[in-house]
Design an enzyme around this catalytic site. Structure first.
Site, PDB file in Angstrom:
ATOM      1  N   LYS A   3      -4.971 -10.159  -6.212  1.00  0.00           N
ATOM      2  CA  LYS A   3      -6.179 -10.306  -5.390  1.00  0.00           C
ATOM      3  C   LYS A   3      -7.322  -9.469  -5.975  1.00  0.00           C
ATOM      4  CE  LYS A   3      -6.782  -8.010  -1.454  1.00  0.00           C
ATOM      5  NZ  LYS A   3      -6.779  -7.524  -0.074  1.00  0.00           N
TER       6      LYS A   3
ATOM      7  N   LYS B 138     -11.279  -3.689  -5.260  1.00  0.00           N
ATOM      8  CA  LYS B 138     -11.959  -2.548  -5.870  1.00  0.00           C
ATOM      9  C   LYS B 138     -10.961  -1.529  -6.409  1.00  0.00           C
ATOM     10  CE  LYS B 138     -15.207   0.093  -7.100  1.00  0.00           C
ATOM     11  NZ  LYS B 138     -15.508   1.325  -6.421  1.00  0.00           N
TER      12      LYS B 138
ATOM     13  N   LYS C  72       0.812  -1.226   0.000  1.00  0.00           N
ATOM     14  CA  LYS C  72       0.000   0.000   0.000  1.00  0.00           C
ATOM     15  C   LYS C  72       0.842   1.271   0.000  1.00  0.00           C
ATOM     16  CE  LYS C  72      -4.317  -1.713   1.746  1.00  0.00           C
ATOM     17  NZ  LYS C  72      -5.346  -1.663   2.764  1.00  0.00           N
TER      18      LYS C  72
HETATM   19  P1  TYM Z   1     -10.430  -5.975   4.442  1.00  0.00           P
HETATM   20  O1  TYM Z   1     -11.450  -4.982   4.795  1.00  0.00           O
HETATM   21  O2  TYM Z   1      -9.398  -5.614   3.402  1.00  0.00           O
HETATM   22  O3  TYM Z   1     -11.104  -7.312   3.972  1.00  0.00           O
HETATM   23  C1  TYM Z   1     -12.135  -7.897   4.760  1.00  0.00           C
HETATM   24  C2  TYM Z   1     -12.007  -9.399   4.752  1.00  0.00           C
HETATM   25  O4  TYM Z   1     -12.173  -9.907   3.425  1.00  0.00           O
HETATM   26  C3  TYM Z   1     -11.071 -10.692   3.061  1.00  0.00           C
HETATM   27  N1  TYM Z   1     -10.802 -10.465   1.646  1.00  0.00           N
HETATM   28  C4  TYM Z   1     -10.673 -11.438   0.737  1.00  0.00           C
HETATM   29  N2  TYM Z   1     -10.790 -12.769   0.870  1.00  0.00           N
HETATM   30  C5  TYM Z   1     -10.627 -13.512  -0.264  1.00  0.00           C
HETATM   31  N3  TYM Z   1     -10.345 -12.972  -1.477  1.00  0.00           N
HETATM   32  C6  TYM Z   1     -10.236 -11.632  -1.641  1.00  0.00           C
HETATM   33  N4  TYM Z   1      -9.997 -11.106  -2.835  1.00  0.00           N
HETATM   34  C7  TYM Z   1     -10.417 -10.799  -0.490  1.00  0.00           C
HETATM   35  N5  TYM Z   1     -10.395  -9.457  -0.298  1.00  0.00           N
HETATM   36  C8  TYM Z   1     -10.645  -9.278   1.020  1.00  0.00           C
HETATM   37  C9  TYM Z   1      -9.920 -10.203   3.940  1.00  0.00           C
HETATM   38  O5  TYM Z   1      -8.920 -11.180   4.093  1.00  0.00           O
HETATM   39  C10 TYM Z   1     -10.634  -9.893   5.238  1.00  0.00           C
HETATM   40  O6  TYM Z   1     -10.798 -11.055   6.017  1.00  0.00           O
HETATM   41  N6  TYM Z   1      -7.346  -5.540   8.307  1.00  0.00           N
HETATM   42  C11 TYM Z   1      -8.608  -6.074   7.873  1.00  0.00           C
HETATM   43  C12 TYM Z   1      -9.801  -5.552   8.663  1.00  0.00           C
HETATM   44  C13 TYM Z   1      -9.660  -5.726  10.129  1.00  0.00           C
HETATM   45  C14 TYM Z   1      -9.833  -6.935  10.830  1.00  0.00           C
HETATM   46  C15 TYM Z   1      -9.613  -6.627  12.207  1.00  0.00           C
HETATM   47  C16 TYM Z   1     -10.135  -8.240  10.433  1.00  0.00           C
HETATM   48  C17 TYM Z   1      -9.376  -4.756  11.023  1.00  0.00           C
HETATM   49  N7  TYM Z   1      -9.346  -5.296  12.291  1.00  0.00           N
HETATM   50  C18 TYM Z   1      -9.692  -7.602  13.179  1.00  0.00           C
HETATM   51  C19 TYM Z   1     -10.211  -9.219  11.427  1.00  0.00           C
HETATM   52  C20 TYM Z   1      -9.984  -8.894  12.789  1.00  0.00           C
HETATM   53  C21 TYM Z   1      -8.804  -5.721   6.423  1.00  0.00           C
HETATM   54  O7  TYM Z   1      -8.261  -4.773   5.942  1.00  0.00           O
HETATM   55  O8  TYM Z   1      -9.686  -6.494   5.759  1.00  0.00           O
END
Ligand code: TYM
Length: 327
Positions: free
Chosen positions: A192, A195, A111
């Site tokens: 991956k 968006k 990022k």
């Molecule tokens: P985030 O918001 O980027 O994504 C949310 C969840 O979706 C999963 N994900 C995917 N899984 C499969 N294929 C994909 N293309 C894909 N894109 C997203 C992510 O692995 C995630 O599980 N840091 C985290 C948010 C967060 C969080 C937490 C999660 C903040 N605090 C505590 C769990 C526990 C994040 O940015 O996910």
């Protein structure tokens, strides 16, 4: 007691990657765990968010949690910014996280790469995530594959804290399913699904219309072999499509392979689009009923109260353990 915590950032429209890796698991697992599903809005602002869009997307994610089947009677649903203990514990844990280990986080590297300006919050982001998990003494955290490294850091920080100040935090285990934890872009199976990809056809959004979904799958890259066969090494693009099919139809890979044996990619991609549309239409309907409702407000207000009760106990224990004066 088994306790679950997880969340999806409101930083972009939710796509089928987030559904496959996270939301679908939440809906299934809520029956087996005491569950906390939150919306990490403080994580979203580590990169600039237009205020109006942040506001809308936060409600969108909450409404989609409910529309997909998270039951607010069973699970606690809340906004991170409504529970101040997250940032407070985040600060305390920053004293235990090391600069070097944060520098090694692949998501930070991705990022920040090529950017002139990077917020310090983007750098310390994984520590706030550790606080999210540890505050609730979560035993399990369902995530997609890309969050694995952040959860390893969470465990390291918790272990370090426990060793130094006495047992305070439960060490969480990630739940990463075999199928659906890594949904890749439709234009490039090496990236991956996200968006932020400028190619509109790369990413299917949860709120896409049936025509958009049909168009995106019809343009999805495949290969020249012409066989619907799951093989990540040799056939990553087709394997990705088969996994999406498996997630949305809730069917085994082998069943799907057998069904499309001897048929070309054209038929397969057409039917894949229909499978996704059939799953999303009822979710989209419910989302529309909920997103501007006072019921959603009530669920989030109630959820924040329940979450704060649990979180404040852990925060107090951590402060006491570190030697802060508490009353
Ligand atoms: P985030 O918001 O980027 O994504 C949310 C969840 O979706 C999963 N994900 C995917 N899984 C499969 N294929 C994909 N293309 C894909 N894109 C997203 C992510 O692995 C995630 O599980 N840091 C985290 C948010 C967060 C969080 C937490 C999660 C903040 N605090 C505590 C769990 C526990 C994040 O940015 O996910």
């Amino acid at each position: 007691m088994k306790r679950l915590l997880s969340g999806i950032k409101p930083s972009g429209d939710l796509n089928i990657g987030g559904y496959g890796g996270a939301l679908r698991q939440y809906v299934k697992l809520q029956h087996d765990y005491e569950s906390f599903f939150f919306i990490p809005d403080y994580h979203a602002v580590t990169v600039y968010q237009d205020p109006k869009e942040l506001h809308e997307r936060t409600r969108d994610v909450a409404a989609l949690y409910l529309a997909a089947g998270i039951d607010p009677g069973r699970s606690t649903i809340f906004l991170q910014s409504q529970v101040p203990a997250h940032t407070e514990l985040g600060w305390l844990l920053e004293t235990q996280a090391h600069f070097g280990e944060l520098k090694r986080m692949t998501q930070f590297k991705e990022k920040s790469e090529g950017k002139d300006v990077v917020s310090s919050a983007l750098f310390t982001y994984p520590v706030l995530m550790a606080a999210d998990v540890l505050l609730y003494q979560a035993t399990h955290v369902p995530v997609g594959d890309d969050q694995k490294q952040h959860l390893e850091l969470t465990r390291d920080v918790a272990e370090r804290f426990n060793k130094r100040f006495g047992l305070t935090f439960t060490l969480p285990e990630p739940i990463i399913q075999d199928i659906g934890s890594r949904i890749m872009g439709l234009d490039d199976p090496g990236k991956k699904m996200s968006k932020s990809n400028p190619n509109q056809n790369s990413c299917v959004l949860l709120m896409d219309s049936p025509d958009d979904i049909r168009r995106k799958f019809s343009k999805a890259v495949t290969d020249s072999e012409g066989q619907v066969r799951h093989d990540w090494e040799q056939k990553p693009a087709v394997s990705n499509l088969i996994e999406i099919y498996s997630v949305f139809a809730d069917e085994e890979i082998a069943v799907i392979e057998r069904r499309y044996e001897g048929q070309g990619y054209g038929v397969f991609k057409k039917e894949l689009a229909e499978v996704v549309i059939q799953k999303l239409l009822p979710i989209q309907d419910k989302y529309r009923q909920l997103v501007d409702s006072s019921e959603l407000d009530r669920i989030l207000i109630d959820g924040a109260k329940r979450a704060a009760d649990v979180a404040s106990d852990t925060l107090l224990a951590a402060k006491k353990a570190m030697g802060f004066v508490t009353f």
